[in-house]
Design an enzyme around this catalytic site. Structure first.
Site: not given
Length: 355
Positions: A147-148
């Site tokens: 994700c991030q």
């Protein structure tokens, strides 16, 4: 008779059954002592401020000489990949012969208000990579970003290609402004300067409310109505509560880093324009020539497929592959399909490129 007519007997029976399940759920809950997560043993080999670098040793024969460093997102805790033994991507990777290093970012507090992306990527992440190389006596490491954390890993690899052998991104946003990106449509209206000036660090609870607001029926009404079914017995109750614990175990976000991430990536979409700056360094994904495996979820509402597959046109790697998992954002890690497909595919992909 129309579709809105209700049979009193049917309604009574359904209410009775719902109340029976509620009572059974209560009895199940009062018997539970603890909701255990993150149970795979590890050693902490490096610390810096709130950060802890964990080391997990594969129990048997190694499938790869090159170690694997996992970079998780800041907005949730990394035990999503080690939720419970039957739904642990981490345990599957270990069983398949990978030595794993995992960055635990910890919980920022008021002292971390001015940490920025330069601190997280050029300082913390870089130091972790160096510690992995020293600890494993390797010249390079494989890097898996989630994700991030995948966005961080892309930035880091573009800036430090000599330290990374192979790069894997999972449910990673690259184009932050696709039409179906619900987070973008929320983030574009945020006055990040005012938010950080008001809160300092951004409360994790506020971010959770924002995520839930993107799908209020599914993540609110439907989940709550279905809760009695989830809590009928101890095994299913623990599975449900482990996921709930992870969802609401959300660290606050260091104010300056949050401001830079929202502004540069969501609001200005600088990553795909080769205009993002980390410290005084410009990030150009065309610098990524190493092998890349990009894994995304078909039904991901937080990082829709187009937001992730944009990576293909931005890196210059001659060995770029994509893997589509027919699951949502979290299902990519915890679904039964994930346990059978994703971890073995990762290990095979890395093993094929280990020489």
């Amino acid at each position: 008779m129309n579709g809105f007519d209700l049979d009193p007997t049917t309604v009574t029976d359904e209410l009775f059954e719902f109340n029976r399940k509620l009572l059974k759920s209560y009895n199940t809950l009062v018997q539970l002592q603890e909701v255990d997560v993150d149970s795979t043993p590890y050693d902490v080999i490096y610390t810096q401020d709130k950060l802890r670098l964990r080391y997990y040793q594969a129990p048997g024969k190694k499938s790869c000489k090159t170690p694997l460093l996992i970079c998780y997102a800041l907005v949730n805790r990394p035990y999503m990949i080690d939720l419970e033994s039957q739904r642990s991507m981490l345990q599957r990777l270990l069983e398949l012969g990978l030595d794993i290093y995992l960055i635990d970012w910890g919980y920022p507090d008021a002292a971390d208000r001015y940490l920025d992306l330069d601190d997280y990527i050029n300082e913390y992440l870089n130091n972790c990579v160096n510690e992995v190389l020293d600890h494993s006596t390797s010249d390079q490491t494989n890097l898996l970003g989630i994700c991030q954390g995948g966005t961080f890993s892309l930035c880091y690899t573009a800036l430090n290609p000599e330290k990374i052998k192979n790069l894997i991104t999972m449910v990673t946003p690259v184009d932050f402004q696709t039409e179906d990106n619900l987070l973008y449509h929320l983030a574009k209206y945020v006055d990040v300067d005012l938010a950080v000036e008001t809160y300092g660090n951004i409360p994790g609870s506020m971010l959770n409310d924002s995520y839930n607001s993107l799908m209020p029926m599914r993540l609110g009404v439907q989940k709550n109505l279905g809760m009695p079914n989830q809590l009928e017995n101890k095994e299913s109750a623990l599975s449900f509560l482990r996921m709930e614990k992870w969802i609401y175990d959300s660290p606050d976000q260091a104010g300056e880093a949050f401001k830079q991430f929202i502004s540069q990536f969501f609001q200005q979409n600088k990553l795909i324009k080769a205009e993002a700056e980390i410290g005084n360094k410009r990030v150009d994904l065309a610098n990524i020539k190493k092998p890349v495996l990009n894994i995304y979820g078909t039904y991901d509402h937080l990082v829709p497929p187009k937001a992730s597959t944009a990576l293909k046109e931005l890196v210059t790697s001659k060995d770029y592959q994509e893997m589509e998992v027919k699951a949502g954002h979290i299902g990519v890690f915890v679904s039964g399909k994930s346990q059978k497909q994703v971890s073995p595919a990762i290990v095979q992909w890395l093993t094929d490129r280990d020489n």
